[in-house]
Design an enzyme around this catalytic site. Structure first.
Site, PDB file in Angstrom:
ATOM      1  N   LYS A  34       0.843  -1.211   0.000  1.00  0.00           N
ATOM      2  CA  LYS A  34       0.000   0.000   0.000  1.00  0.00           C
ATOM      3  C   LYS A  34       0.870   1.250   0.000  1.00  0.00           C
ATOM      4  O   LYS A  34       0.664   2.167  -0.796  1.00  0.00           O
ATOM      5  CB  LYS A  34      -0.881   0.019   1.242  1.00  0.00           C
ATOM      6  CG  LYS A  34      -1.496   1.382   1.559  1.00  0.00           C
ATOM      7  CD  LYS A  34      -2.302   1.413   2.830  1.00  0.00           C
ATOM      8  CE  LYS A  34      -1.535   1.655   4.088  1.00  0.00           C
ATOM      9  NZ  LYS A  34      -1.272   3.054   4.439  1.00  0.00           N
ATOM     10  N   ASN A  35       1.886   1.280   0.898  1.00  0.00           N
ATOM     11  CA  ASN A  35       2.657   2.514   1.079  1.00  0.00           C
ATOM     12  C   ASN A  35       3.642   2.761  -0.042  1.00  0.00           C
ATOM     13  O   ASN A  35       4.315   3.783  -0.069  1.00  0.00           O
ATOM     14  CB  ASN A  35       3.363   2.503   2.436  1.00  0.00           C
ATOM     15  CG  ASN A  35       2.368   2.685   3.557  1.00  0.00           C
ATOM     16  OD1 ASN A  35       1.214   3.064   3.312  1.00  0.00           O
ATOM     17  ND2 ASN A  35       2.773   2.392   4.768  1.00  0.00           N
ATOM     18  N   CYS A 128      -3.888  12.677  12.619  1.00  0.00           N
ATOM     19  CA  CYS A 128      -4.774  11.508  12.550  1.00  0.00           C
ATOM     20  C   CYS A 128      -4.696  10.826  13.910  1.00  0.00           C
ATOM     21  O   CYS A 128      -4.154  11.357  14.870  1.00  0.00           O
ATOM     22  CB  CYS A 128      -4.335  10.570  11.442  1.00  0.00           C
ATOM     23  SG  CYS A 128      -2.720   9.879  11.727  1.00  0.00           S
ATOM     24  N   ARG A 133       1.400  14.410  12.592  1.00  0.00           N
ATOM     25  CA  ARG A 133       1.811  14.199  11.191  1.00  0.00           C
ATOM     26  C   ARG A 133       2.202  15.502  10.480  1.00  0.00           C
ATOM     27  O   ARG A 133       1.588  15.924   9.512  1.00  0.00           O
ATOM     28  CB  ARG A 133       0.701  13.484  10.410  1.00  0.00           C
ATOM     29  CG  ARG A 133       0.070  12.287  11.054  1.00  0.00           C
ATOM     30  CD  ARG A 133       1.016  11.125  11.290  1.00  0.00           C
ATOM     31  NE  ARG A 133       1.483  10.488  10.084  1.00  0.00           N
ATOM     32  CZ  ARG A 133       0.811   9.527   9.442  1.00  0.00           C
ATOM     33  NH1 ARG A 133      -0.375   9.173   9.872  1.00  0.00           N
ATOM     34  NH2 ARG A 133       1.300   8.966   8.359  1.00  0.00           N
ATOM     35  N   ASP A 319       4.868   0.403  12.127  1.00  0.00           N
ATOM     36  CA  ASP A 319       3.598  -0.141  11.621  1.00  0.00           C
ATOM     37  C   ASP A 319       3.330  -1.553  12.127  1.00  0.00           C
ATOM     38  O   ASP A 319       2.200  -2.036  12.022  1.00  0.00           O
ATOM     39  CB  ASP A 319       3.572  -0.132  10.092  1.00  0.00           C
ATOM     40  CG  ASP A 319       3.546   1.275   9.536  1.00  0.00           C
ATOM     41  OD1 ASP A 319       3.764   1.442   8.334  1.00  0.00           O
ATOM     42  OD2 ASP A 319       3.337   2.212  10.332  1.00  0.00           O
ATOM     43  N   ARG A 411      -8.385  -0.012   4.930  1.00  0.00           N
ATOM     44  CA  ARG A 411      -7.479   0.909   4.234  1.00  0.00           C
ATOM     45  C   ARG A 411      -6.161   0.220   3.905  1.00  0.00           C
ATOM     46  O   ARG A 411      -5.477   0.593   2.958  1.00  0.00           O
ATOM     47  CB  ARG A 411      -7.178   2.123   5.135  1.00  0.00           C
ATOM     48  CG  ARG A 411      -8.360   2.968   5.444  1.00  0.00           C
ATOM     49  CD  ARG A 411      -7.978   4.180   6.252  1.00  0.00           C
ATOM     50  NE  ARG A 411      -6.905   4.952   5.600  1.00  0.00           N
ATOM     51  CZ  ARG A 411      -6.436   6.090   6.078  1.00  0.00           C
ATOM     52  NH1 ARG A 411      -6.916   6.578   7.211  1.00  0.00           N
ATOM     53  NH2 ARG A 411      -5.483   6.756   5.452  1.00  0.00           N
TER      54      ARG A 411
HETATM   55  C1  EPZ Z   1       4.795   6.783   6.129  1.00  0.00           C
HETATM   56  O1  EPZ Z   1       4.106   7.879   6.704  1.00  0.00           O
HETATM   57  C2  EPZ Z   1       3.778   5.649   6.077  1.00  0.00           C
HETATM   58  N1  EPZ Z   1       2.640   6.054   5.256  1.00  0.00           N
HETATM   59  C3  EPZ Z   1       3.300   5.290   7.486  1.00  0.00           C
HETATM   60  O2  EPZ Z   1       2.431   4.156   7.384  1.00  0.00           O
HETATM   61  C4  EPZ Z   1       4.512   4.897   8.321  1.00  0.00           C
HETATM   62  O3  EPZ Z   1       4.100   4.608   9.650  1.00  0.00           O
HETATM   63  C5  EPZ Z   1       5.528   6.062   8.334  1.00  0.00           C
HETATM   64  O4  EPZ Z   1       5.893   6.382   6.964  1.00  0.00           O
HETATM   65  C6  EPZ Z   1       6.789   5.723   9.107  1.00  0.00           C
HETATM   66  O5  EPZ Z   1       7.388   4.606   8.564  1.00  0.00           O
HETATM   67  C7  EPZ Z   1       2.765   6.085   3.903  1.00  0.00           C
HETATM   68  O6  EPZ Z   1       3.813   5.792   3.358  1.00  0.00           O
HETATM   69  C8  EPZ Z   1       1.536   6.469   3.127  1.00  0.00           C
HETATM   70  P1  EPZ Z   1       7.076  10.092   8.216  1.00  0.00           P
HETATM   71  P2  EPZ Z   1       4.774   9.364   6.692  1.00  0.00           P
HETATM   72  O7  EPZ Z   1       6.961  11.403   7.540  1.00  0.00           O
HETATM   73  O8  EPZ Z   1       5.561   9.571   5.472  1.00  0.00           O
HETATM   74  C9  EPZ Z   1       7.824  12.917  11.900  1.00  0.00           C
HETATM   75  C10 EPZ Z   1       0.498   2.878   7.815  1.00  0.00           C
HETATM   76  O9  EPZ Z   1       0.001   2.401   8.861  1.00  0.00           O
HETATM   77  N2  EPZ Z   1       7.863  14.022  10.933  1.00  0.00           N
HETATM   78  O10 EPZ Z   1       8.244   9.223   7.937  1.00  0.00           O
HETATM   79  O11 EPZ Z   1       3.715  10.332   7.018  1.00  0.00           O
HETATM   80  C11 EPZ Z   1       6.405  12.388  12.051  1.00  0.00           C
HETATM   81  O12 EPZ Z   1       5.678  13.188  12.986  1.00  0.00           O
HETATM   82  C12 EPZ Z   1       1.059   4.293   7.821  1.00  0.00           C
HETATM   83  O13 EPZ Z   1       0.587   2.261   6.728  1.00  0.00           O
HETATM   84  C13 EPZ Z   1       8.274  15.284  11.378  1.00  0.00           C
HETATM   85  O14 EPZ Z   1       8.580  15.455  12.559  1.00  0.00           O
HETATM   86  O15 EPZ Z   1       5.764   9.218   7.942  1.00  0.00           O
HETATM   87  C14 EPZ Z   1       6.614  11.007  12.561  1.00  0.00           C
HETATM   88  O16 EPZ Z   1       6.823  11.086  13.959  1.00  0.00           O
HETATM   89  C15 EPZ Z   1       0.919   4.958   9.173  1.00  0.00           C
HETATM   90  N3  EPZ Z   1       8.295  16.308  10.496  1.00  0.00           N
HETATM   91  C16 EPZ Z   1       7.934  10.579  11.896  1.00  0.00           C
HETATM   92  O17 EPZ Z   1       8.554  11.793  11.429  1.00  0.00           O
HETATM   93  C17 EPZ Z   1       7.953  16.140   9.173  1.00  0.00           C
HETATM   94  O18 EPZ Z   1       8.009  17.118   8.407  1.00  0.00           O
HETATM   95  C18 EPZ Z   1       7.743   9.662  10.714  1.00  0.00           C
HETATM   96  O19 EPZ Z   1       6.909  10.337   9.793  1.00  0.00           O
HETATM   97  C19 EPZ Z   1       7.548  14.859   8.737  1.00  0.00           C
HETATM   98  C20 EPZ Z   1       7.507  13.815   9.636  1.00  0.00           C
END
Ligand code: EPZ
Length: 441
Positions: A34-35, A128, A133, A319, A411
């Site tokens: 999915k991701n 969420c 996020r 995850d 989802r």
């Molecule tokens: C991706 O989300 C995945 N979603 C998530 O999967 C997954 O949990 C996550 O990566 C971490 O591996 C998709 O790919 C669609 P991040 P993403 O930006 O890109 C912080 C699922 O269940 N952060 O790597 O949104 C953020 O708050 C979903 O399939 C900042 O601080 O994750 C978080 O704590 C849930 N500032 C951490 O980084 C930013 O500008 C990881 O977020 C961006 C992120």
């Protein structure tokens, strides 16, 4: 009565009813990731040609991304095992609020949309269930590529100033290895004028998969899967035919289904390098695993406590934290689980406690004292992976567990109950209010 697939789509207020305590056996098939599929779909905005994606999972998130692309003027057609996308007639650079709000990944369209149109207006994805996020890194990176970015009334507006609307390659340092920021900026940089270097990039397999598609489209990308990704922009990108990698999180969920029911299952396809930390932790907990080049067999008799700390890839994936906690709730000994990625991703603890799990919380750490037997209960999935965790707990629990929150589960897992029933589980999708069942004729 097992409802047909059509009927199951018409169940109002659905929940899963799980009769626990059954051994599983046989083989579980893993769908496309999915991701990965979500971000590969967004890449279709970068070209006027057709992108054919294969091994795309049939999920509600995928449908939502399709709607997003259609709203921008793209065409999206489902094929036998995937999706055919064409961005030739992209005529709108404003993404609709309700679509971005329902699907965070649709925010990633801001990168390719800006690179293609010279302008993009995308609402902030908002928080969420698992955390706020933020998209600070995404915005910072677009500015480093020459975009003027403002955020007003909850909408991010990015514009490439001057003539030609072309971004300029630059050096970006991510304060955290954000998966979405890395992917967004790779897509933006692919059409920029000059070279872009992304430092502290995310290492996840889904980032590498995006690089694979971009290369197939004619982009020049080096270093995906390492902390430094270099992209040399090109004038235009062409179409491609590309297969999505298997979903490592679904595969890990199935491995945990084998472990929590103390069963022997074969799961395929599995790319072991995508699940190194999970395989190590399951072996540490007492599972025996064998990879045959395509699939992975998992055998579990006795499960012992292990400690988990979620980290960016290749660390233990956030995850799978909730699904793994369900397993450890039935292990011998006390496990310490620390969630380091998201600030609010331990809501499933209360639901597991309803099933008799002995868990004590301290900040972002859960102390899980294994119990001999969970007991079936009505529980709520509080996010996508927590819903999967409750299904796993239901497989092991004594008696009937009813799991609500299927709007989250659907989802990320295509037909989870059908797949688990095919290896011996007893799960039925029913209406929480039988009087409301609207069963198709
Ligand atoms: C991706 O989300 C995945 N979603 C998530 O999967 C997954 O949990 C996550 O990566 C971490 O591996 C998709 O790919 C669609 P991040 P993403 O930006 O890109 C912080 C699922 O269940 N952060 O790597 O949104 C953020 O708050 C979903 O399939 C900042 O601080 O994750 C978080 O704590 C849930 N500032 C951490 O980084 C930013 O500008 C990881 O977020 C961006 C992120």
């Amino acid at each position: 009565m097992i409802l047909t697939a059509v009927q199951s789509q018409t169940i109002l207020n659905p929940q899963l009813e799980i009769a626990g305590g059954r051994k599983l056996s046989g083989e579980l098939r893993v769908s496309g990731a999915k991701n990965s599929a979500l971000v590969l779909m967004a890449a279709c905005l970068l070209t006027r040609d057709t992108i054919r994606l294969r091994n795309v999972p049939p999920l509600t998130d995928i449908s939502a991304m399709g709607e997003m692309l259609r709203s921008l003027g793209g065409t999206v057609n489902h094929t036998a095992d995937g999706i055919e996308l064409n961005g030739n007639h992209i005529n709108n650079s404003t993404a609709p609020y309700e679509l971005v709000n329902s699907l965070r990944a649709s925010f990633f369209c801001i990168g390719p949309l800006l690179a293609r149109m010279g302008m993009a207006k995308v609402p902030l994805p908002g928080g969420c269930q698992i955390g706020t996020r933020p998209v600070v890194e995404h915005v910072k990176g677009l500015k480093a590529l020459g975009a003027q970015v403002t955020i007003e009334h909850g909408v991010v507006t990015a514009v490439v100033p001057g003539r030609g609307h072309r971004l300029t390659g630059g050096r970006i340092y991510l304060d955290c290895p954000s998966v979405g920021a890395t992917e967004t900026l790779m897509m933006a940089a692919a059409l920029a004028d000059g070279e872009t270097v992304i430092e502290n990039a995310a290492l996840e397999p889904e980032v590498v998969d995006l690089a694979g598609l971009l290369l197939a489209m004619g982009a020049r990308v080096r270093g995906a899967g390492t902390p430094t990704i270099t992209i040399t922009g090109v004038e235009r990108l062409h179409g491609a035919d590309y297969a999505v990698i298997p979903d490592r999180i679904e595969a890990g969920t199935f491995m945990l289904a084998a472990a929590i029911t103390r069963s022997h299952l074969r799961i395929s396809p599995v790319i072991p390098e995508h699940l190194g930390s999970v395989i190590t932790k399951l072996e540490e907990a007492g599972c025996t695993m064998q990879h045959d080049g395509i699939g992975l067999t998992v055998k579990a008799d006795r499960i012992s406590a292990v400690d988990l700390r979620t980290q960016p890839f290749p660390g233990f994936p956030t995850d799978l934290q909730a699904p793994f906690m369900s397993l450890l709730a039935t292990a011998q000994g006390t496990s310490v689980i620390t969630e380091n990625i998201f600030e609010n991703r331990l809501q499933h603890v209360a639901e597991l406690q309803r099933m008799g799990a002995a868990i004590r919380m301290q900040g972002n750490t859960a102390f899980v004292e294994g119990v001999p037997q969970l007991s079936g209960a009505p529980v709520q999935g509080t996010d996508l992976r927590a819903s999967a965790a409750m299904v796993l707990a239901g497989l092991a629990a004594q008696g009937i567990t009813t799991v609500r929150g299927l709007e989250y589960l659907d989802r990320g897992y295509a037909g989870l109950e059908d797949k688990l029933n095919s290896v011996g589980a007893c799960i039925e999708r029913v209406s929480a209010n039988p009087a409301l069942v609207n069963v198709a004729a």
